[in-house]
Design an enzyme around this catalytic site. Sequence first.
Site, PDB file in Angstrom:
ATOM      1  N   LYS A   1       0.813  -1.215   0.000  1.00 47.76           N
ATOM      2  CA  LYS A   1       0.000   0.000   0.000  1.00 47.76           C
ATOM      3  C   LYS A   1       0.847   1.266   0.000  1.00 47.76           C
ATOM      4  O   LYS A   1       0.456   2.267  -0.579  1.00 47.76           O
ATOM      5  CB  LYS A   1      -0.946   0.018   1.213  1.00 47.76           C
ATOM      6  CG  LYS A   1      -2.102  -0.958   1.094  1.00 47.76           C
ATOM      7  CD  LYS A   1      -3.242  -0.560   2.024  1.00 47.76           C
ATOM      8  CE  LYS A   1      -4.412  -1.532   1.898  1.00 47.76           C
ATOM      9  NZ  LYS A   1      -5.469  -1.267   2.879  1.00 47.76           N
TER      10      LYS A   1
ATOM     11  N   LYS B   1      -5.731  -8.533  -7.790  1.00 48.30           N
ATOM     12  CA  LYS B   1      -6.955  -8.740  -7.008  1.00 48.30           C
ATOM     13  C   LYS B   1      -8.023  -7.707  -7.390  1.00 48.30           C
ATOM     14  O   LYS B   1      -7.708  -6.544  -7.617  1.00 48.30           O
ATOM     15  CB  LYS B   1      -6.535  -8.594  -5.528  1.00 48.30           C
ATOM     16  CG  LYS B   1      -7.613  -8.796  -4.513  1.00 48.30           C
ATOM     17  CD  LYS B   1      -7.026  -8.799  -3.103  1.00 48.30           C
ATOM     18  CE  LYS B   1      -7.480  -7.564  -2.347  1.00 48.30           C
ATOM     19  NZ  LYS B   1      -7.408  -7.691  -0.894  1.00 48.30           N
TER      20      LYS B   1
ATOM     21  N   LYS C   1     -11.918  -2.505  -4.491  1.00 53.76           N
ATOM     22  CA  LYS C   1     -12.778  -1.333  -4.538  1.00 53.76           C
ATOM     23  C   LYS C   1     -11.967  -0.061  -4.692  1.00 53.76           C
ATOM     24  O   LYS C   1     -12.518   0.992  -4.989  1.00 53.76           O
ATOM     25  CB  LYS C   1     -13.727  -1.264  -3.334  1.00 53.76           C
ATOM     26  CG  LYS C   1     -13.128  -1.475  -1.950  1.00 53.76           C
ATOM     27  CD  LYS C   1     -14.224  -1.323  -0.878  1.00 53.76           C
ATOM     28  CE  LYS C   1     -14.183  -2.365   0.229  1.00 53.76           C
ATOM     29  NZ  LYS C   1     -13.075  -2.218   1.181  1.00 53.76           N
TER      30      LYS C   1
END
Length: 335
Positions: free
Chosen positions: A113, A196, A199
């Site tokens: 991230k 993956k 959202k």
Amino acid sequence: MAKQRVFSGIQPSGVPTLGNYLGAIRNWVPMQDQYDTIYCVVDLHAITVWQDPKELTAQSREMAAALLACGLDPERCILFLQSHVHAHARLAWIFNCVARLGWLNRMTQFKDKAGKNQEASSAGLYVYPNLMAADILAYHASRVPVGDDQRQHLELANDIAQKFNHDYATDFFPTIEPHIMGVAARVMSLRDGTKKMSKSDPSDQSRINLTDDADTISLKIRRAKTDPEPLPSEAAGLEGRPEARNLVGILAAITDTTPDAILRDHGGQGFGTFKSALADALVAHLSPIASDMRRLLADPGAVDALLRRGADRARAIADPIVDRAHEIVGFLPPR
Ligand code: AMP
Ligand code: TRP
């Protein structure tokens, strides 16, 4: 015997996707009958990366409505927002002082991230796993259903519980049993079968949102990336074809069957017929959820009231546990 306690969380960082549904939410529903279940919309976790305040409010409510529409029943589980129950943040601070920097440095989700610019990421993103450990341990929950991507965080939570117990010579925190949901339930992006479905992916074409209408779902499936070969007649033939494997896996999951059974019907065909079967199955399964979500969101006050009641029930469990942790640490009792 008391039922085992289950805790799980989901971030309100966007509209929930088919990946969230097949990988998490759908598995939370039957657990309500077997366990003492606590489900949390983790808004404190969401702000570890920037969230526009208005959108965060809307998305928190939307996520709660999505969970209800998918079958969570406030009579059979506790559903609430993390920021409403201060026990999470109180215990997380203690865990910030228990976890070692060396442990956090090994977390692959932080590396993913934060990307190349770790210096510019928030301190919250770095201590994210400590808050997650607090979420679970504030309820003495012992069973945690999550996707495979969260395994490392649960191992860290157990390390924290163990070190706390060791340092303070207690057996206060239980061991957590990860309940990792099937690898088959990892849904990949519609644009790239090796990534993956998320959202937070910038491309809306990469995912099916639980709020998508029938036309949008059909269009996204029609445009989904594939390869030029016809479908194989058994699952072994999907090796090295990530996009085909993903679409077959989605149809198998949504119709409660196996990839082999799907390929018995569709093997040898091109993607055209298969994609229209997939789009039909998705629309049939997801449109009742989307319309239930719209019905719930037409009365936001009712959703908010439900969440407040959930928070009251969560507090009744977590406050005494975190009060006791404060005592163990040696904080002078406030009353
Ligand atoms: P998140 O969206 O990161 O808050 O994840 C919420 C839950 O959904 C976690 O249990 C994840 O493991 C699961 N999840 C998220 N994306 C996917 C995906 N593409 N496939 C399967 N499970 C997923
Ligand atoms: N980190 C989890 C995810 O991104 C969400 C989460 C937060 C969670 N706290 C939790 C999951 C506690 C299980 C238990 O998917």
